[in-house]
Design a protein around this motif. Structure first.
Motif, mmCIF file in Angstrom:
data_model
loop_
_atom_site.group_PDB
_atom_site.id
_atom_site.type_symbol
_atom_site.label_atom_id
_atom_site.label_comp_id
_atom_site.label_asym_id
_atom_site.label_seq_id
_atom_site.Cartn_x
_atom_site.Cartn_y
_atom_site.Cartn_z
ATOM 1 N N ALA A 364 11.075 25.400 16.911
ATOM 2 C CA ALA A 364 11.417 26.272 18.032
ATOM 3 C C ALA A 364 12.255 25.453 19.000
ATOM 4 C CB ALA A 364 10.154 26.784 18.723
ATOM 5 N N VAL A 365 13.373 26.009 19.443
ATOM 6 C CA VAL A 365 14.262 25.255 20.337
ATOM 7 C C VAL A 365 13.839 25.446 21.793
ATOM 8 C CG1 VAL A 365 16.219 25.174 18.759
ATOM 9 C CG2 VAL A 365 15.966 27.141 20.298
ATOM 10 N N THR A 366 12.600 25.107 22.052
ATOM 11 C CA THR A 366 12.019 25.319 23.380
ATOM 12 C C THR A 366 11.953 24.024 24.181
ATOM 13 O OG1 THR A 366 9.866 25.197 22.290
ATOM 14 C CG2 THR A 366 10.719 27.388 22.781
ATOM 15 N N VAL A 367 12.855 23.110 23.867
ATOM 16 C CA VAL A 367 13.081 21.939 24.720
ATOM 17 C C VAL A 367 14.587 21.836 24.928
ATOM 18 C CG1 VAL A 367 11.031 20.737 23.879
ATOM 19 C CG2 VAL A 367 13.242 20.304 22.783
ATOM 20 N N GLY A 368 15.003 21.095 25.939
ATOM 21 C CA GLY A 368 16.413 20.987 26.266
ATOM 22 C C GLY A 368 17.208 20.176 25.253
ATOM 23 N N LEU A 369 18.532 20.167 25.412
ATOM 24 C CA LEU A 369 19.407 19.488 24.459
ATOM 25 C C LEU A 369 19.119 17.995 24.377
ATOM 26 C CD1 LEU A 369 22.835 21.238 25.173
ATOM 27 C CD2 LEU A 369 21.441 21.432 23.108
ATOM 28 N N GLU A 370 18.786 17.373 25.488
ATOM 29 C CA GLU A 370 18.505 15.935 25.476
ATOM 30 C C GLU A 370 17.294 15.623 24.596
ATOM 31 O OE1 GLU A 370 17.373 12.391 28.643
ATOM 32 O OE2 GLU A 370 18.547 14.116 29.340
ATOM 33 N N GLN A 371 16.234 16.435 24.742
ATOM 34 C CA GLN A 371 15.045 16.213 23.915
ATOM 35 C C GLN A 371 15.295 16.603 22.461
ATOM 36 O OE1 GLN A 371 11.615 18.023 26.245
ATOM 37 N NE2 GLN A 371 10.716 16.119 25.509
ATOM 38 N N LEU A 372 16.093 17.636 22.237
ATOM 39 C CA LEU A 372 16.447 17.994 20.855
ATOM 40 C C LEU A 372 17.188 16.843 20.183
ATOM 41 C CD1 LEU A 372 17.622 21.729 20.981
ATOM 42 C CD2 LEU A 372 15.656 20.818 19.718
ATOM 43 N N LYS A 373 18.113 16.240 20.906
ATOM 44 C CA LYS A 373 18.844 15.097 20.350
ATOM 45 C C LYS A 373 17.890 13.979 19.989
ATOM 46 C CE LYS A 373 22.534 11.767 21.316
ATOM 47 N NZ LYS A 373 21.720 10.627 20.832
ATOM 48 N N GLU A 374 16.976 13.662 20.889
ATOM 49 C CA GLU A 374 16.000 12.608 20.625
ATOM 50 C C GLU A 374 15.131 12.949 19.417
ATOM 51 O OE1 GLU A 374 13.618 9.240 20.814
ATOM 52 O OE2 GLU A 374 15.571 9.639 21.738
ATOM 53 N N ALA A 375 14.717 14.211 19.321
ATOM 54 C CA ALA A 375 13.878 14.628 18.199
ATOM 55 C C ALA A 375 14.597 14.423 16.876
ATOM 56 C CB ALA A 375 13.477 16.098 18.362
ATOM 57 N N PHE A 376 15.863 14.854 16.791
ATOM 58 C CA PHE A 376 16.598 14.706 15.530
ATOM 59 C C PHE A 376 16.978 13.257 15.258
ATOM 60 C CE2 PHE A 376 17.200 19.334 15.992
ATOM 61 C CZ PHE A 376 16.796 19.710 14.711
ATOM 62 N N ASP A 377 17.214 12.465 16.304
ATOM 63 C CA ASP A 377 17.450 11.038 16.106
ATOM 64 C C ASP A 377 16.246 10.393 15.436
ATOM 65 O OD1 ASP A 377 19.935 11.254 17.268
ATOM 66 O OD2 ASP A 377 19.340 10.355 19.191
ATOM 67 N N ARG A 378 15.062 10.784 15.869
ATOM 68 C CA ARG A 378 13.846 10.229 15.271
ATOM 69 C C ARG A 378 13.651 10.731 13.840
ATOM 70 N NH1 ARG A 378 9.211 11.380 19.824
ATOM 71 N NH2 ARG A 378 10.292 10.572 21.675
ATOM 72 N N ILE A 379 13.837 12.033 13.637
ATOM 73 C CA ILE A 379 13.581 12.640 12.325
ATOM 74 C C ILE A 379 14.492 12.038 11.258
ATOM 75 C CG2 ILE A 379 13.815 14.782 10.991
ATOM 76 C CD1 ILE A 379 12.819 16.273 13.533
ATOM 77 N N GLU A 380 15.778 11.842 11.572
ATOM 78 C CA GLU A 380 16.702 11.370 10.541
ATOM 79 C C GLU A 380 16.448 9.919 10.149
ATOM 80 O OE1 GLU A 380 20.602 11.975 12.036
ATOM 81 O OE2 GLU A 380 20.511 10.339 13.507
ATOM 82 N N ASN A 381 15.573 9.232 10.886
ATOM 83 C CA ASN A 381 15.208 7.864 10.514
ATOM 84 C C ASN A 381 13.999 7.799 9.587
ATOM 85 O OD1 ASN A 381 17.210 6.322 11.825
ATOM 86 N ND2 ASN A 381 16.208 6.661 13.803
ATOM 87 N N ILE A 382 13.371 8.946 9.302
ATOM 88 C CA ILE A 382 12.284 8.980 8.317
ATOM 89 C C ILE A 382 12.912 8.865 6.936
ATOM 90 C CG2 ILE A 382 10.333 10.307 7.426
ATOM 91 C CD1 ILE A 382 10.235 11.780 10.101
ATOM 92 N N ASP A 383 12.335 8.049 6.049
ATOM 93 C CA ASP A 383 13.006 7.746 4.785
ATOM 94 C C ASP A 383 13.267 8.980 3.926
ATOM 95 O OD1 ASP A 383 10.431 8.260 3.907
ATOM 96 O OD2 ASP A 383 10.100 6.296 3.027
ATOM 97 N N ILE A 384 12.419 10.010 4.007
ATOM 98 C CA ILE A 384 12.653 11.192 3.176
ATOM 99 C C ILE A 384 13.875 11.972 3.631
ATOM 100 C CG2 ILE A 384 10.257 11.498 2.436
ATOM 101 C CD1 ILE A 384 9.960 13.655 4.601
#
Length: 390
Positions: A364-384
């Motif tokens: 759900a995109v219920t956080v702002g763009l800055e937090q969305l960016k941080e979330a995807f930055d973290r997710i793309e570092n998971i090896d899968i």
């Protein structure tokens, strides 16, 4: 749980992955919560101030049993001005949220054992809401390759002598799909041919990005057999006010009123005044709000397309993205757990929305763009998600 003091209907666990997320919200101090669809924007200050001014002026009592008359008049005016669709006052009832409206509808129309068709993936509460009214949920699968549109041939194959209603939800939670006019007309044709009720769960009407929302009740021949459930929660960022409404033929509304006299009697008067002001201020409040969520949806969509082993259909509506993670080789729950524990981002596994949600996660995109960016930055570092899985 099994206990002699608990109804046997609830001895078996009926909790869902959605219901269990409260256990995780405080797990990490830096958690980014993309799980529940509770808009992060606070209700517009003008709505709040006007509602509380009304409270000070005496709007603290029971309202009319069908709801505040001014609010119902404003809802009727909204449908007339927006869709050229005419609703009488006696065809409109205010409810204590859309979910409460759904329960009142099902309780009012179902006999024991009546079947209600729901398209899957579905809003998590639907099956239990139907069972609470002693009905039987019947699952109509939808598929990503069909853009999660309803296939009317499969729909026809599920209809029996016990079928009473079909629930439709567009823009959809969780998939984000918006039913095309062609799909809506095909569903309407099936309903008319088989003398069925359509329960239209119209909760995200403002969040139809590709083309304007079409209420199925406005199609030819559908007013007499459509029950529309509306809500102020998402369209006006008013989840905590717990206010919704139902449009239906007057004899159904009367039955719902009679049922509700033994339930919550009337919706909260102050919340009803807030809803009235929300409608009156719609043209000022909604456009910037919708534009904000649209920016977030398309930003998230672009990031998803850059991550290995994730794929997604282009955004069409709602506040949600239903992400295909089948290339990881892991289950929805396993992926959601990896994202939580390794990225400290909370998402929902697709199986929270029925068996056909397996292989997906919902954000759900219920956080702002800055937090969305941080979330995807973290997710793309998971090896899968940063290498191909073989």
């Amino acid at each position: 749980m099994k206990h002699r003091f608990i109804s046997k209907r609830y001895w078996n666990d009926i909790s869902t992955p959605m219901g269990k997320i409260g256990n995780f919200i405080r797990k990490y101090d830096n958690l980014i919560n993309l799980s529940l669809g509770d808009p992060d924007l606070t209700t517009d200050e003008r709505i709040i101030n006007l509602a509380f001014e009304d409270a000070k002026n005496g709007h603290t009592h029971y309202t009319d049993f069908l709801g505040d008359i001014e609010l119902r008049e404003e809802i009727c005016k909204y449908y007339k001005n927006t869709y050229s669709y005419y609703v009488k006052l006696e065809e409109c009832m205010i409810t204590t949220s859309g979910c409460h409206g759904m329960w009142l509808v099902l309780e009012s129309i179902l006999d024991d054992g009546d079947e209600v068709i729901i398209h899957e993936p579905y809003f998590t509460p639907y099956p239990q809401q139907i069972k609470l009214a002693r009905g039987k949920p019947v699952i109509l699968e939808t598929y990503e390759e069909d853009e999660f549109q309803v296939d009317t041939q499969r729909l026809k194959g599920l209809i029996t002598n016990r079928t009473k209603a079909i629930i439709i939800n567009t823009p959809n939670n969780p998939t984000g799909t918006c039913f095309s006019r062609k799909t809506l007309e095909a569903i309407a044709k099936v309903a008319i041919q088989n003398d069925l009720i359509i329960i239209a769960d119209d909760i995200y009407t403002s969040f139809s990005y590709a083309e304007p929302f079409i209420p199925i009740t406005t199609l030819e021949g559908m007013k007499e057999r459509t029950i529309t459930i509306g809500s102020f929660s998402k369209d006006y960022c008013m989840t905590g006010w717990r206010i919704g409404y139902v449009l239906a033929p007057s004899f159904i509304i009367k039955t719902m009123k009679d049922v509700n006299e033994n339930n919550v009697f009337t919706a909260p008067s102050i919340s009803q005044r807030a809803a009235l002001h929300a409608l009156r201020l719609k043209d000022e409040i909604q456009p910037p709000m919708v534009e904000e969520y649209k920016k977030r949806i398309f930003y998230a969509y672009e990031r998803i397309n850059m991550i290995a082993n994730m794929s997604i259909l282009p955004p069409r509506g709602s506040l949600y993205l239903f992400i295909n993670i089948k290339e990881t080789g892991l289950s929805s729950m396993e992926v959601a757990d990896r994202i939580l524990h390794e990225a400290h981002v909370l998402v929902l596994p697709g199986n929270a929305f029925g068996a056909f949600g397996e292989g997906y996660i919902r954000i759900a995109v219920t956080v702002g763009l800055e937090q969305l960016k941080e979330a995807f930055d973290r997710i793309e570092n998971i090896d899968i998600f940063n290498k191909k899985i073989y």
